[in-house]
Each structure stands twice: as structure tokens, then as C-alpha cells.
Write an enzyme that holds these catalytic residues in place. Structure first.
Site, PDB file in Angstrom:
ATOM      1  CG  LEU A 276      -1.894   1.175   1.341  1.00  0.00           C
ATOM      2  CD1 LEU A 276      -2.867   1.189   0.176  1.00  0.00           C
ATOM      3  CD2 LEU A 276      -2.642   1.107   2.672  1.00  0.00           C
ATOM      4  CG  ASP A 277      -0.603   4.700  -0.118  1.00  0.00           C
ATOM      5  OD1 ASP A 277      -1.135   4.755  -1.244  1.00  0.00           O
ATOM      6  OD2 ASP A 277      -1.235   4.887   0.941  1.00  0.00           O
ATOM      7  CD  GLU A 278       5.787   1.934   1.411  1.00  0.00           C
ATOM      8  OE1 GLU A 278       6.905   2.179   0.918  1.00  0.00           O
ATOM      9  OE2 GLU A 278       5.360   2.502   2.440  1.00  0.00           O
TER      10      GLU A 278
END
EC number: 3.5.1.10
Length: 296
Positions: A240-242
Site C-alpha cells: 500500500l502506497d509503496e
């Protein structure tokens, strides 16, 4: 502070090809690529390249070329390049035609600022893409989207019905689009979905990652007395969001700004950052390697 961004080259799209590639750096790469294109009758219009290290790094290149009758010979050109250049040098490459805009699906929830900005820019001809559908897990934006002449598809999605919703999304997206843009789509997509959808996804995050992730970011930013509010556009991965970051930007704020001010300024930055990322992807300016990107 003024920051330079890649500029759009005003080339006629007809017969213009884009060759993007990545491989282990070694002598002879530029000569092999240029020699192949010259031998095929192409004229190299621009060439950008980058090596991550002086020796032993990764070589990354974007070449724009003009070849009369490209559409008719594209498949043969790609096959010959793979056999004569890509395989011997163990390259990952992508060959596209500038005359074929990418088919894009936009996904949003209730917030409209990023979605409507992309639709508006596309209608003005500022984004080289074809928006084939808008998908939302809420019906709120249907009338605004239909004003742009784009199909609006309502697919309810919650934590409870995630598997069913993702299956419906796959039915709509798989094989029909070249890119999915999450324009403030507020549902987490599973790794299984990302593996099955068959195209890249770009997300806009409401902060200068990794700060202030999660709920109520602007309230939390105000409580911390931040001096910069930012946004990040990145490719979506199972973490997530990486995912690999494509573009980021910030705007300066101070103690006089309310939470509402931060939200308004943040929305402005989100629009700009997302539109740049989508533009650069659609113009084949972005090459991924590892969890990074090079934007030419």
C-alpha cells in the site's frame, strides 16, 4: 524555486514510434540500437538515456523515431528488434506508436477534483489518451461525468463485498484498457486484482509520502504545524502506497492556514501532480526499474 519538468514534443503522431528499454549496462548498446533503427529506415528524432552507475549499472533509454509506414511494419519491426538486439543484450523493451492514444479508465469515489480535472484536460487536448470509462463505488459523480460524454459505471465496493466487486472490475477492465488511474478511489485493491488486471495503475496520494498516511491527513498536518503540503503520484503495487513514485510536488503553508485551507491547497497540488504523472505515462516517458522510475 522553479522546477523543470519534461516538455511535450510537438511532433506529428503519424509514423512516430517510441522505443523504451532497460538492461544491464555494457559497451555497444547505443550503437546496436541506433544501427538497428537506421537499418530499418528510421530517423531518430530524439534519444534520452541514463546509466545508474558508471560501470555495472542499469542502462535505460527512450528513443523517438520516425519511420514512414510504421503502422504496417510495426509487428515485424518489434520482432526483428527482439531477435537481433533485445535478446542478445537481455533487454526489457516496449515499442509503441505515438498515433495510438492509450485507453484509460478513471476510478474515483466521492471526491471529484482529480477526476474532473483529468476529464477537463483530456477534453482540451492536453492529455494524449482516450478515456473509455469512469468507474466509481458511489453514484454521486454520475451526472458530472456524463457531461463529458464518458460512460459512468457504478460498481459498489466495500470491505465486505471486495471479492465480488473486484471480479466485476476485472470484467470491465481486463483487455479493454491500457492504464487505470485511481483519481481518489478510496478502496484498497488486492494483490490478486493487481496481478489479474493486466495493465499499470497510477494512484494519487494526498501527502508527500510517507508522511500523514491514513485518515484525516490535513487535520493531522495542521496539528503538527506543517510548513509544506504535498502530493505523490505513484504506480500501484501490492504494498500500500509503496509503489514506484512518478511525480511529487509541494506548496508552502503556515500557521494562518486552517484545515480547510490545507485541504484546498492540497487538492490543487493533487490535480497537478496526477495530471503530470498521467501525461508522462501516456507519452511513454516513464521507465520503471526496481521500485524507482526514470522520467525522461
Amino acid at each position: 524555486m522553479t522546477q523543470e519538468y519534461p516538455k511535450t514534443t510537438a511532433l506529428p503522431a503519424q509514423d512516430v514510434g517510441r522505443l523504451l528499454l532497460r538492461c544491464a549496462d555494457r559497451p555497444g548498446l547505443v550503437s546496436a540500437i541506433s544501427g538497428f533503427l537506421t537499418g530499418a529506415g528510421a530517423n531518430i528524432v530524439s534519444l534520452d538515456q541514463h546509466s545508474t552507475e558508471q560501470t555495472g549499472g542499469t542502462f535505460i533509454q527512450r528513443t523517438i523515431f520516425h519511420l514512414p509506414g510504421l503502422a504496417a511494419v510495426r509487428d515485424e519491426l518489434e520482432r526483428d528488434f527482439r531477435q537481433r538486439v533485445a535478446e542478445p543484450f537481455e533487454m526489457d523493451f516496449r515499442l509503441t506508436e505515438a498515433s495510438k492514444p492509450k485507453r484509460v479508465a478513471l476510478m474515483a469515489s466521492r471526491e471529484d477534483h482529480c477526476l474532473l480535472d483529468l476529464l477537463w484536460r483530456n477534453r482540451r487536448g492536453e492529455l494524449d489518451m482516450s478515456v473509455v470509462m469512469v468507474i466509481s463505488n458511489h453514484p454521486d459523480l454520475a451526472d458530472q461525468v456524463r457531461a463529458f460524454g464518458v460512460p459512468f459505471l457504478y460498481v459498489p465496493a466495500t470491505r465486505e463485498n471486495r471479492a465480488e466487486a473486484e471480479q466485476r472490475l476485472l470484467e470491465l477492465l481486463r483487455g479493454n484498457v491500457d492504464l487505470v488511474v485511481l483519481a481518489r478511489y478510496m478502496q484498497i485493491l488486492t494483490s490478486d486484482f493487481l496481478d489479474a488486471v493486466g495493465c499499470p495503475l497510477i494512484n494519487i496520494h494526498h501527502s508527500f509520502l510517507p508522511a500523514f498516511i491514513g485518515a484525516a491527513p490535513y487535520r493531522r498536518a495542521k496539528e503538527r504545524g506543517v510548513k509544506l503540503v504535498g502530493a505523490t503520484a505513484h504506480y500501484v503495487t501490492g504494498d500500500l502506497d509503496e509503489g514506484p513514485i512518478i511525480e511529487q510536488d509541494v506548496v508552502r503553508v503556515d500557521h494562518r492556514h486552517s484545515v480547510g485551507d490545507l485541504q484546498r491547497l492540497g487538492a490543487d497540488v493533487e490535480r497537478l501532480v496526477l495530471s503530470r504523472a498521467v501525461l508522462w505515462h501516456c507519452e511513454d516517458r516513464v521507465i520503471r526499474f526496481g521500485n524507482q522510475t526514470v522520467v525522461f
